[in-house]
Design an enzyme around this catalytic site. Structure first.
Site, PDB file in Angstrom:
ATOM      1  N   GLU A 172       2.348   7.026   7.613  1.00 44.44           N
ATOM      2  CA  GLU A 172       3.265   6.899   8.735  1.00 44.44           C
ATOM      3  C   GLU A 172       3.208   8.158   9.597  1.00 44.44           C
ATOM      4  O   GLU A 172       3.529   9.247   9.116  1.00 44.44           O
ATOM      5  CB  GLU A 172       4.699   6.661   8.244  1.00 44.44           C
ATOM      6  CG  GLU A 172       4.883   5.366   7.476  1.00 44.44           C
ATOM      7  CD  GLU A 172       4.588   4.143   8.328  1.00 44.44           C
ATOM      8  OE1 GLU A 172       4.896   4.163   9.538  1.00 44.44           O
ATOM      9  OE2 GLU A 172       4.034   3.165   7.786  1.00 44.44           O
ATOM     10  N   THR A 203       4.156   1.130   2.021  1.00 45.26           N
ATOM     11  CA  THR A 203       5.248   0.394   1.384  1.00 45.26           C
ATOM     12  C   THR A 203       5.872   1.215   0.263  1.00 45.26           C
ATOM     13  O   THR A 203       7.099   1.280   0.130  1.00 45.26           O
ATOM     14  CB  THR A 203       4.737  -0.946   0.828  1.00 45.26           C
ATOM     15  OG1 THR A 203       4.214  -1.728   1.901  1.00 45.26           O
ATOM     16  CG2 THR A 203       5.855  -1.713   0.140  1.00 45.26           C
ATOM     17  N   ILE A 204       5.032   1.863  -0.544  1.00 40.79           N
ATOM     18  CA  ILE A 204       5.547   2.723  -1.617  1.00 40.79           C
ATOM     19  C   ILE A 204       6.389   3.845  -1.026  1.00 40.79           C
ATOM     20  O   ILE A 204       7.472   4.168  -1.529  1.00 40.79           O
ATOM     21  CB  ILE A 204       4.377   3.290  -2.451  1.00 40.79           C
ATOM     22  CG1 ILE A 204       3.661   2.161  -3.186  1.00 40.79           C
ATOM     23  CG2 ILE A 204       4.880   4.336  -3.447  1.00 40.79           C
ATOM     24  CD1 ILE A 204       2.360   2.574  -3.830  1.00 40.79           C
ATOM     25  N   ASN A 205       5.914   4.416   0.063  1.00 41.15           N
ATOM     26  CA  ASN A 205       6.665   5.482   0.741  1.00 41.15           C
ATOM     27  C   ASN A 205       8.031   4.985   1.181  1.00 41.15           C
ATOM     28  O   ASN A 205       9.057   5.640   0.940  1.00 41.15           O
ATOM     29  CB  ASN A 205       5.871   5.984   1.950  1.00 41.15           C
ATOM     30  CG  ASN A 205       6.659   6.946   2.824  1.00 41.15           C
ATOM     31  OD1 ASN A 205       7.591   6.546   3.532  1.00 41.15           O
ATOM     32  ND2 ASN A 205       6.287   8.201   2.807  1.00 41.15           N
ATOM     33  N   GLU A 206       8.073   3.831   1.825  1.00 39.13           N
ATOM     34  CA  GLU A 206       9.338   3.325   2.371  1.00 39.13           C
ATOM     35  C   GLU A 206      10.333   3.002   1.256  1.00 39.13           C
ATOM     36  O   GLU A 206      11.530   3.296   1.372  1.00 39.13           O
ATOM     37  CB  GLU A 206       9.086   2.100   3.239  1.00 39.13           C
ATOM     38  CG  GLU A 206      10.286   1.711   4.081  1.00 39.13           C
ATOM     39  CD  GLU A 206      10.014   0.567   5.046  1.00 39.13           C
ATOM     40  OE1 GLU A 206      10.974   0.094   5.669  1.00 39.13           O
ATOM     41  OE2 GLU A 206       8.836   0.151   5.168  1.00 39.13           O
ATOM     42  N   GLY A 241       0.815  -1.202   0.000  1.00 36.26           N
ATOM     43  CA  GLY A 241       0.000   0.000   0.000  1.00 36.26           C
ATOM     44  C   GLY A 241       0.852   1.255   0.000  1.00 36.26           C
ATOM     45  O   GLY A 241       2.051   1.230  -0.299  1.00 36.26           O
ATOM     46  N   ASP A 242       0.229   2.372   0.362  1.00 40.92           N
ATOM     47  CA  ASP A 242       0.927   3.655   0.336  1.00 40.92           C
ATOM     48  C   ASP A 242       2.138   3.670   1.255  1.00 40.92           C
ATOM     49  O   ASP A 242       3.159   4.285   0.938  1.00 40.92           O
ATOM     50  CB  ASP A 242      -0.044   4.778   0.721  1.00 40.92           C
ATOM     51  CG  ASP A 242      -1.115   4.998  -0.335  1.00 40.92           C
ATOM     52  OD1 ASP A 242      -0.752   5.276  -1.488  1.00 40.92           O
ATOM     53  OD2 ASP A 242      -2.311   4.884  -0.018  1.00 40.92           O
ATOM     54  N   ASP A 275       5.782  18.690 -11.112  1.00 41.40           N
ATOM     55  CA  ASP A 275       5.753  20.132 -11.371  1.00 41.40           C
ATOM     56  C   ASP A 275       6.614  20.943 -10.408  1.00 41.40           C
ATOM     57  O   ASP A 275       6.635  22.180 -10.471  1.00 41.40           O
ATOM     58  CB  ASP A 275       4.319  20.659 -11.342  1.00 41.40           C
ATOM     59  CG  ASP A 275       3.654  20.515  -9.969  1.00 41.40           C
ATOM     60  OD1 ASP A 275       4.257  19.867  -9.071  1.00 41.40           O
ATOM     61  OD2 ASP A 275       2.527  21.027  -9.790  1.00 41.40           O
TER      62      ASP A 275
END
Length: 299
Positions: free
Chosen positions: A271, A69-72, A66-67, A218
């Site tokens: 987190e 895991t993508i963040n880490e 999820g978000d 951007d």
């Protein structure tokens, strides 16, 4: 002959035994893709696996989860030497999948992996907080933080992204605004905020577009402040229907400072980070990410 690129797939432990994921990886290996799989057990594992991928000269690291895991994974990649950073792919396996959904990453594991392995990497921004923390999608304070940090796991598993909204409604009487100050070049706001959204991406909390105009390449942050003088029913109506409200402040910035006299919780892609002051700045073209050619978050 093996097909390039050689890739590491870092799977959140909760999704590692999903039959569709196992079948997709097996099928791709049979087609000749070099896929190394690593499974996380605790926080910090993803960062160690990203370092391992770099040592093995992997061209691609795919974040499966999820978000959070993508963040880490993204935060670990951006801290590598720029000349040897692998690109990042996304395999959405979480509850809300806000970043992947907004980017229009396919939900089906095989299709998501095909995109990750064959897409053209695009340079995208990340956001740095207090010089040591990162987020790729959004930081939220107030109402958004309470929803995403306190929604029970069983409710998330049963209802997916809608569970965040449902839990927020059931906890309406306990919501308290954050009294804070936000400053930037040519911008100053001080008051009580029921919701603060600082977006690189556009949505959080299971699909709510807090920063609908955000783009991930951007060089800008999108700030949204939902002031506490907005009633909760009207606030939820605005969020769900995408309506404008005189109680919502929106601003495009490349950096900002958020301060408060009390300890706040800022939720970075799921987190929680506690503190009285947060210095937040965009890092342009921080990493390369495999995205659909029609990704709506690209300018």
């Amino acid at each position: 002959m093996a097909i390039s690129p050689n890739a590491f797939i870092i799977l959140n432990g909760k999704g590692a035994n999903t039959p569709e994921v196992r079948d997709a990886i097996k099928k791709l290996r049979e087609q000749g893709y070099q896929l190394e799989v690593r499974v996380t057990w605790e926080y910090g594992d993803a960062g160690r696996y990203v370092t391992e991928a770099q040592r093995q000269h992997a061209e691609l690291v795919i974040a499966g989860g999820g978000d959070g895991t993508i963040n880490e994974v993204a935060a670990a990649i951006v801290q590598l030497n720029s000349h040897s950073r692998p690109a990042m792919g996304i395999l959405p396996l979480g509850t809300a999948n806000d970043f992947a959904t907004a980017c229009q990453i396919p939900e089906q594991p095989y299709q998501a992996l095909i995109l990750a392995l064959n897409g053209n990497p695009v340079a995208i921004d990340m956001v740095k907080v207090n010089q040591q923390h990162y987020f790729i999608n959004m930081a939220t304070g107030g109402f958004g933080t309470k929803i995403t940090t306190e929604t029970p796991d069983k409710l998330k598993a049963a209802l997916g992204g809608f569970s965040y909204l449902l839990h927020g409604i059931t906890q309406a009487n306990t919501l308290k605004p954050d009294n804070c100050t936000i400053t930037a070049d040519n911008f100053h706001w001080s008051g009580e905020a029921l919701v603060i959204g600082i977006g690189n991406g556009k949505q959080a909390g299971g699909g709510h577009p807090l920063c609908p105009d955000a783009k991930i390449n951007d060089g800008q942050l999108q700030l949204a402040i939902l002031m506490a003088d907005e009633s909760l029913p009207a606030l939820l109506s605005s969020l769900i229907n995408g309506k404008d409200s005189e109680h919502i402040i929106e601003k495009s910035l490349n950096s900002l400072t958020l301060t408060s006299s009390h300890e706040m919780i800022l939720n970075l892609d799921g987190e929680p980070l506690k503190g009285n002051q947060f210095q937040i700045e965009v890092v342009p073209a921080a990493i390369r990410c495999q995205l659909p050619s029609n990704c709506p978050l690209l300018i």
